[in-house]
Enzyme design. Structure first.
Site, PDB file in Angstrom:
ATOM      1  N   SER A 104       0.852  -1.192   0.000  1.00 44.78           N
ATOM      2  CA  SER A 104       0.000   0.000   0.000  1.00 44.78           C
ATOM      3  C   SER A 104       0.883   1.236   0.000  1.00 44.78           C
ATOM      4  CB  SER A 104      -0.858   0.007   1.267  1.00 44.78           C
ATOM      5  OG  SER A 104      -1.540   1.239   1.394  1.00 44.78           O
ATOM      6  N   TYR A 138      -2.541  -0.471  10.400  1.00 43.33           N
ATOM      7  CA  TYR A 138      -2.424  -0.846   8.987  1.00 43.33           C
ATOM      8  C   TYR A 138      -1.072  -0.413   8.418  1.00 43.33           C
ATOM      9  CZ  TYR A 138      -3.788  -0.923   4.000  1.00 43.33           C
ATOM     10  OH  TYR A 138      -3.861  -1.165   2.653  1.00 43.33           O
TER      11      TYR A 138
HETATM   12  N1  LIG Z   1      -8.599  -0.711  -1.258  1.00 45.31           N
HETATM   13  C1  LIG Z   1      -7.584   0.151  -1.232  1.00 45.31           C
HETATM   14  O1  LIG Z   1      -7.769   1.361  -1.335  1.00 45.31           O
HETATM   15  C2  LIG Z   1      -6.181  -0.371  -1.096  1.00 45.31           C
HETATM   16  C3  LIG Z   1      -5.122   0.526  -1.316  1.00 45.31           C
HETATM   17  C4  LIG Z   1      -3.812   0.055  -1.218  1.00 45.31           C
HETATM   18  C5  LIG Z   1      -3.581  -1.261  -0.900  1.00 45.31           C
HETATM   19  N2  LIG Z   1      -4.619  -2.107  -0.688  1.00 45.31           N
HETATM   20  C6  LIG Z   1      -4.296  -3.487  -0.350  1.00 45.31           C
HETATM   21  O2  LIG Z   1      -4.805  -4.324  -1.341  1.00 45.31           O
HETATM   22  C7  LIG Z   1      -5.153  -5.572  -0.765  1.00 45.31           C
HETATM   23  C8  LIG Z   1      -6.580  -5.901  -1.137  1.00 45.31           C
HETATM   24  O3  LIG Z   1      -7.398  -4.840  -0.697  1.00 45.31           O
HETATM   25  P1  LIG Z   1      -8.902  -4.674  -1.202  1.00 45.31           P
HETATM   26  O4  LIG Z   1      -9.241  -3.251  -1.171  1.00 45.31           O
HETATM   27  O5  LIG Z   1      -9.094  -5.425  -2.455  1.00 45.31           O
HETATM   28  O6  LIG Z   1      -9.664  -5.344   0.031  1.00 45.31           O
HETATM   29  P2  LIG Z   1     -11.096  -6.036   0.106  1.00 45.31           P
HETATM   30  O7  LIG Z   1     -11.532  -5.853   1.517  1.00 45.31           O
HETATM   31  O8  LIG Z   1     -11.993  -5.572  -0.977  1.00 45.31           O
HETATM   32  O9  LIG Z   1     -10.752  -7.586  -0.166  1.00 45.31           O
HETATM   33  C9  LIG Z   1      -9.914  -8.283   0.688  1.00 45.31           C
HETATM   34  C10 LIG Z   1     -10.215  -9.760   0.575  1.00 45.31           C
HETATM   35  O10 LIG Z   1      -9.339 -10.439   1.487  1.00 45.31           O
HETATM   36  C11 LIG Z   1     -10.086 -11.428   2.167  1.00 45.31           C
HETATM   37  N3  LIG Z   1      -9.474 -11.688   3.481  1.00 45.31           N
HETATM   38  C12 LIG Z   1      -9.508 -10.903   4.586  1.00 45.31           C
HETATM   39  N4  LIG Z   1      -8.853 -11.503   5.584  1.00 45.31           N
HETATM   40  C13 LIG Z   1      -8.397 -12.684   5.113  1.00 45.31           C
HETATM   41  C14 LIG Z   1      -7.661 -13.750   5.668  1.00 45.31           C
HETATM   42  N5  LIG Z   1      -7.265 -13.751   6.955  1.00 45.31           N
HETATM   43  N6  LIG Z   1      -7.353 -14.820   4.884  1.00 45.31           N
HETATM   44  C15 LIG Z   1      -7.763 -14.856   3.594  1.00 45.31           C
HETATM   45  N7  LIG Z   1      -8.484 -13.895   3.022  1.00 45.31           N
HETATM   46  C16 LIG Z   1      -8.804 -12.806   3.770  1.00 45.31           C
HETATM   47  C17 LIG Z   1     -11.490 -10.864   2.289  1.00 45.31           C
HETATM   48  O11 LIG Z   1     -12.449 -11.904   2.487  1.00 45.31           O
HETATM   49  C18 LIG Z   1     -11.635 -10.141   0.959  1.00 45.31           C
HETATM   50  O12 LIG Z   1     -12.206 -10.979  -0.025  1.00 45.31           O
HETATM   51  C19 LIG Z   1      -4.943  -5.448   0.733  1.00 45.31           C
HETATM   52  O13 LIG Z   1      -3.711  -6.024   1.103  1.00 45.31           O
HETATM   53  C20 LIG Z   1      -4.918  -3.958   0.945  1.00 45.31           C
HETATM   54  O14 LIG Z   1      -4.157  -3.596   2.061  1.00 45.31           O
HETATM   55  C21 LIG Z   1      -5.917  -1.685  -0.785  1.00 45.31           C
END
Ligand SMILES: NC(=O)c1ccc[n+]([C@@H]2O[C@H](COP(=O)([O-])OP(=O)(O)OC[C@H]3O[C@@H](n4cnc5c(N)ncnc54)[C@H](O)[C@@H]3O)[C@@H](O)[C@H]2O)c1
Length: 313
Positions: free
Chosen positions: A188, A201
């Site tokens: 991130s 986070y």
């Molecule tokens: N959404 C953003 O703005 C953003 C920005 C930068 C980085 N990220 C990173 O991208 C990645 C995905 O984020 P996203 O926005 O798609 O999130 P999201 O919440 O839409 O999806 C995350 C998925 O991970 C699964 N999950 C959660 N805990 C889990 C576990 N213990 N074991 C297995 N699966 C698990 C959830 O069921 C979900 O399907 C994350 O690592 C997040 O930190 C997100």
């Protein structure tokens, strides 16, 4: 002479890892791995395992590489979501995808997840560690349990995925020294600079970059590149836009954005922080994942995909 000594040491080293890999792979027939998958020079020949693949970035990454012809194991705590997505992608893209229910913060679950993927596909070339959670709050708000839960998924989860994926990749490399492998953490922009009222986070993501660099050094001799990708805010994804639990709603209610009266005001505030004027999209991150895989001469990097919001120093 030096070369011979080095070659012997290398052989012994590889033999040790061959044995270790066999110990871990109690359910994996090592000989089958390379026999089934052959060379893995292009995306369509590669086998992916994507965690957190039931929605958001993970779903989009799994979908994009399935569309390019890769075989993809989609893993998620939401096993039904992962299996449903795998069925859709297999059908839409005429490739082989499977869904696996898995919790990346549990060692047993990660070991079983990797075993199941390798059992099914006969190998593993690209591990995308994408599962992540966020719990925003100040020091007064975040309990030790919250802190450990966030780190258990984002930080420990990446360690466990790397541990078990690397064991398989080393075994493959021991048989075929030309084979290429990637471990990619979806990190991130909060892994590159601190995040106010979001330290659990941000800390877990900074830690992920320390792991990325350290794993890269350890695994380079085995032909395994380890890189992190650091996206900006996926403003159209469920994390931000979910009408009940999304961050737009949470931040509006928490008064985090001065003067904001609606969720649209909160969104505009976050878009205005980005020099390129919009939130991050799944396809921006897919391009970065593809670049990291195809770039054979880079490891241990944290690649920002933030529209210029965070710049490397
Ligand atoms: N959404 C953003 O703005 C953003 C920005 C930068 C980085 N990220 C990173 O991208 C990645 C995905 O984020 P996203 O926005 O798609 O999130 P999201 O919440 O839409 O999806 C995350 C998925 O991970 C699964 N999950 C959660 N805990 C889990 C576990 N213990 N074991 C297995 N699966 C698990 C959830 O069921 C979900 O399907 C994350 O690592 C997040 O930190 C997100």
């Amino acid at each position: 002479m030096l070369e011979i000594v080095f070659a012997n040491a290398y052989d012994e080293h590889m033999e040790k890892h061959r044995k270790n890999a066999v110990v871990f792979k109690d359910r994996i027939d090592q000989a089958r791995i390379v026999a089934q998958t052959g060379r893995n020079t292009g995306i369509p020949e590669r086998i992916f395992l994507v965690t957190g693949a039931a929605q958001g970035f993970g779903y989009g990454i799994a979908q994009a590489f399935a569309a390019m012809g890769a075989k993809v194991a989609l893993a998620d705590m939401n096993g039904k979501g992962a299996k449903d997505a795998a069925a859709i992608f297999s059908n839409d893209f005429n490739t082989d995808c499977i869904g696996i229910e898995s919790n990346v913060s549990s060692e047993e679950s990660v070991r079983d997840m990797v075993s199941e993927a390798v059992d099914h596909f006969g190998g593993l070339d690209v591990m995308v560690s994408c599962a992540g959670i966020l719990k925003a709050g100040n020091l007064e708000d975040i309990s030790k349990e919250d802190f450990e839960r966030v780190n258990g998924v984002n930080y420990t989860g990446f360690f466990l995925c790397t541990k078990y994926a690397a064991a398989v990749m080393k075994a493959q490399r021991a048989i075929d020294p030309t084979r290429l492998h990637d471990i990619i953490e979806i990190n991130s922009k909060s892994g590159l600079e601190g995040s106010k009222a979001n330290f659990a986070y941000a800390g877990s993501k900074f830690g992920g970059i320390g792991l990325t660099q350290s794993f890269a050094l350890e695994l380079a001799p085995f032909g395994i590149k380890v890189n992190a990708i650091c996206p900006g805010n996926l403003l159209d994804g469920p994390l931000w836009s979910d009408p009940e639990r999304g961050l737009f709603k949470q931040y509006l209610e928490a008064g985090k954005v001065p003067g904001a009266k609606t969720t649209a005001d909160v969104r505009a505030f976050y878009e205005a922080k980005v020099p390129l004027g919009r939130g991050c999209r799944v396809d921006d991150v897919v391009r970065a994942v593809k670049y990291v895989i195809e770039q054979e001469y880079e490891t241990g990097q944290a690649l920002p995909v933030t529209g210029g919001q965070v710049m490397l120093r």
